[in-house]
Design an enzyme around this catalytic site. Structure first.
Site, PDB file in Angstrom:
ATOM      1  N   LYS A 171       0.854  -1.187   0.000  1.00  0.00           N
ATOM      2  CA  LYS A 171       0.000   0.000   0.000  1.00  0.00           C
ATOM      3  C   LYS A 171       0.889   1.236   0.000  1.00  0.00           C
ATOM      4  CE  LYS A 171      -4.484   0.994   0.448  1.00  0.00           C
ATOM      5  NZ  LYS A 171      -5.643   0.266  -0.065  1.00  0.00           N
ATOM      6  N   GLY A 176     -25.833   2.950   1.446  1.00  0.00           N
ATOM      7  CA  GLY A 176     -24.857   3.623   0.594  1.00  0.00           C
ATOM      8  C   GLY A 176     -25.102   3.263  -0.857  1.00  0.00           C
ATOM      9  N   GLY A 234     -23.537   4.479  -3.607  1.00  0.00           N
ATOM     10  CA  GLY A 234     -22.441   5.059  -4.397  1.00  0.00           C
ATOM     11  C   GLY A 234     -22.081   4.140  -5.550  1.00  0.00           C
ATOM     12  N   VAL A 259     -20.413   1.350  -5.760  1.00  0.00           N
ATOM     13  CA  VAL A 259     -20.642  -0.089  -5.561  1.00  0.00           C
ATOM     14  C   VAL A 259     -22.087  -0.363  -5.145  1.00  0.00           C
ATOM     15  CG1 VAL A 259     -19.914  -2.149  -4.314  1.00  0.00           C
ATOM     16  CG2 VAL A 259     -18.219  -0.426  -4.929  1.00  0.00           C
TER      17      VAL A 259
END
Ligand code: NAD
Length: 354
Positions: free
Chosen positions: A75, A174, A176, A178
């Site tokens: 990451k 949610g 959004g 996805v």
């Protein structure tokens, strides 16, 4: 969790000209090159940034391992406000640092970064994924993440004794990238869907397709078969657990459990939990499809469908060992990595095999 001691390499990056300040962490490359996104965030301190990159890179090792990918975990965090501090030169400079790692770390987009930033990174290194489709990359991962959650939800329903989506009720929290795509798949499969979001305009198109709505603060407490968190983390906590009225928790959001102990309690109460990093792996599985061969969306979609099987394995391990699926997922990852150690991946071996 012990943070230091298990990471293979941590690189602090500073580029005076562009103002880039970043940390790249490679957690584990036993299975393959480490893959993980570049997160840009306004960290309160350098220590907070370091803690985050160490935690996130470790998470990627587990996610990639359970997904069955020949990839390790890594990451990057870029320190700064993505709305005000971002400059293309920063990401080009970051590409230079990533290039010095010689392929041990493959970058992607993440919170606070976009495909456009990945394109800047690509000006200085070939070790970056998720470029636009027209550049030979796999593009926006969200549709594949949603498809993976849909397929994984089927395994979670079966684990709870429910067969298929017909007449199953789902609260999608949610709407959004996805969540909205997931709601569409669920509606098409005949499920009864309730969507909620803090922005009404995200819900309107789904209502037209037949979804109900609710106040977002009630999303977790609806009397439904499945609660699908697709917005925030830490939604299963000592406060919310008593309010749950679902049989299954299965959604895209990262870090849904406040901690492992709340996962144990969920398990004790008989709620089937689909571990977040197993069910939301469609994005990385999609990215893996662009490595070493031309990206093919249909093949990627078929690979993402393996998430159903991956979850079945996790549930089987949980049952066999009498533990919650969240702990079983970690065990599946650790066993896969341990088994691969004698023939571990290295840059040199990868170069020799072409
Ligand atoms: P997004 O930002 O497109 O969507 C999140 C949605 O949640 C937004 O519409 C936002 O308005 C809404 N929201 C915020 N707070 C809310 C609340 N309190 N109640 C209800 N809705 C709220 O993000 P996304 O790409 O759809 O990702 C959703 C989640 O899935 C995130 O946790 C993300 O980390 C995780 N995830 C995404 C991907 C991917 O491919 N995009 C991959 C893995 C995991």
């Amino acid at each position: 969790m012990q943070l230091f001691g298990e990471h293979e390499q941590v690189v602090v990056c500073h580029d005076r000209d562009s103002g880039l300040r970043a940390i790249i962490a490679i957690h584990d490359t036993t299975l393959g090159p480490s893959l993980g996104g570049i997160r840009m965030w306004t960290y309160a301190s350098d220590e907070a940034a370091l803690t985050d990159v160490l935690r996130l890179s470790r998470g990627m090792t587990y996610k990639n391992a359970v997904a069955g990918l020949d990839l390790g975990g890594g990451k990057t965090v870029v320190i700064g406000d993505p709305r005000h501090d971002k400059r293309p030169e920063m990401f080009a400079a970051l590409g230079g640092f990533i290039d010095t790692l010689g392929g041990r770390y493959l970058a992607a987009e993440d919170v606070g970064t976009s495909t456009a930033d990945a394109v800047e990174v690509a000006t200085r290194t070939r070790f970056v994924t998720g470029l636009p489709l027209e550049r030979g990359g796999s593009g926006d991962p969200s549709p594949m993440t949603a498809w993976g959650v849909f397929c994984g939800m089927r395994a979670a329903l079966a684990e709870a004794g429910l067969d298929g989506f017909g007449d199953v009720s789902v609260s999608v929290q949610g709407a959004g990238h996805v969540g909205a795509a997931l709601a569409r798949h669920l509606l098409a499969a005949g499920a009864r869907v309730t969507v909620s979001d803090i922005y009404a305009d995200r819900i309107a198109p789904l209502v037209e397709l037949g979804a109900d709505t609710c106040d977002p603060v009630e999303a977790h407490s609806l009397p439904v078969d499945v609660y699908a968190p697709c917005a925030l983390g830490a939604v299963i906590s000592p406060t919310t657990i008593d309010q749950l009225r679902c049989r299954v928790v299965a959604g895209a959001a990262n870090n849904q459990l406040l901690d492992a102990e709340i996962g144990d309690e969920l398990h004790r109460r008989g709620v089937v939990y689909a571990p977040d990093y197993v069910i939301n792996a469609g994005g990385v599985i999609n990215i893996a499809e662009e490595l070493g061969r031309p990206y093919d969306a249909e093949r990627a979609r078929a690979s993402v469908e393996r998430i159903e099987q991956n979850l079945q394995n996790v549930f089987a391990t949980a049952r066999a060992e009498g533990i919650g699926p969240h702990r079983a997922a970690d065990r599946v990852a650790e066993q896969r990595i341990a088994a691969a150690r004698p023939t571990r991946w290295t840059v040199e071996a990868a170069r020799r095999s072409g």
